[in-house]
Design a protein around this motif. Structure first.
Motif, PDB file in Angstrom:
ATOM      1  N   LYS A  86      31.975  83.596  -3.472  1.00  0.00           N
ATOM      2  CA  LYS A  86      31.719  84.071  -2.288  1.00  0.00           C
ATOM      3  C   LYS A  86      31.929  85.486  -2.256  1.00  0.00           C
ATOM      4  O   LYS A  86      31.165  86.308  -1.924  1.00  0.00           O
ATOM      5  CB  LYS A  86      33.033  83.472  -1.554  1.00  0.00           C
ATOM      6  CG  LYS A  86      32.798  83.894   0.166  1.00  0.00           C
ATOM      7  CD  LYS A  86      34.089  82.836   0.656  1.00  0.00           C
ATOM      8  CE  LYS A  86      34.124  83.352   2.287  1.00  0.00           C
ATOM      9  NZ  LYS A  86      35.202  82.574   2.909  1.00  0.00           N
ATOM     10  N   CYS A  87      32.880  86.176  -3.020  1.00  0.00           N
ATOM     11  CA  CYS A  87      33.127  87.625  -3.118  1.00  0.00           C
ATOM     12  C   CYS A  87      33.338  88.235  -4.542  1.00  0.00           C
ATOM     13  O   CYS A  87      33.331  89.470  -4.663  1.00  0.00           O
ATOM     14  CB  CYS A  87      34.755  87.771  -2.392  1.00  0.00           C
ATOM     15  SG  CYS A  87      36.200  87.273  -3.418  1.00  0.00           S
ATOM     16  N   GLN A 103      39.347  81.734  -1.340  1.00  0.00           N
ATOM     17  CA  GLN A 103      38.641  80.360  -1.314  1.00  0.00           C
ATOM     18  C   GLN A 103      38.967  79.683  -2.468  1.00  0.00           C
ATOM     19  O   GLN A 103      39.252  79.969  -3.472  1.00  0.00           O
ATOM     20  CB  GLN A 103      37.178  81.067  -1.834  1.00  0.00           C
ATOM     21  CG  GLN A 103      36.104  79.954  -1.768  1.00  0.00           C
ATOM     22  CD  GLN A 103      35.679  79.460  -0.606  1.00  0.00           C
ATOM     23  OE1 GLN A 103      35.528  80.007   0.433  1.00  0.00           O
ATOM     24  NE2 GLN A 103      35.284  78.147  -0.563  1.00  0.00           N
TER      25      GLN A 103
END
Length: 152
Positions: free
Chosen positions: A140-141, A123
């Motif tokens: 996001k992660c 990302q």
């Protein structure tokens, strides 16, 4: 142009376009950065940015003086002197004063954007300010973020 010449020019413009005398001070203020000039409500003085004279010439400066004199005369008469007031906009048109001054070329600086990428999911993030990569993680992660440094 020095302060005395500026004062005389302002007085001349006031008499020629407004048919009223300018009885306060007009002077250059080197600290003005983003504006051509300003009218001071409490002292009734007019401050002008000398950079506009240097970069755009005397005609642009005269336009700025007319603009500030619109604020000056309307304020002293107790009428609407702010940019949004109808009386102010009508007086600007009447005397041929600009509503906004031409921007300085020195102010057209592009800001460097910083690009970051997550080491796990890939990302990318583009930010104007620097991010502390030790403190923040990918939204996001949850992976680590690393700044991408552009070469060239």
């Amino acid at each position: 142009m020095d302060e005395q010449q500026l004062q005389q020019l302002t007085e001349q413009i006031s008499l020629a376009y407004f048919k009223k005398p300018f009885r306060h001070k007009a002077y250059f203020n080197n600290r003005l950065k983003t504006t051509g000039g300003r009218y001071l409500l409490h002292s009734h003085d007019i401050e002008l940015n000398k950079k506009y004279l240097v970069e755009h010439g005397q005609k642009e400066l005269e336009g700025i003086i007319k603009h500030e004199l619109c604020h000056y005369h309307l304020h002293l008469e107790g009428k609407g002197y702010k940019h949004r007031d109808k009386e102010f906009r009508m007086l600007l048109k009447e005397v041929g004063a600009p509503r906004f001054c031409t921007p300085l070329s020195s102010k057209k600086q592009t800001r460097k954007n910083r690009t970051y990428r997550c080491t796990e999911c890939g990302q990318t993030f583009i930010r104007k300010r620097a991010i502390d990569t030790k403190r923040y993680v990918c939204g996001k992660c949850g992976g680590k973020i690393k700044e991408i440094i552009k070469k060239g």
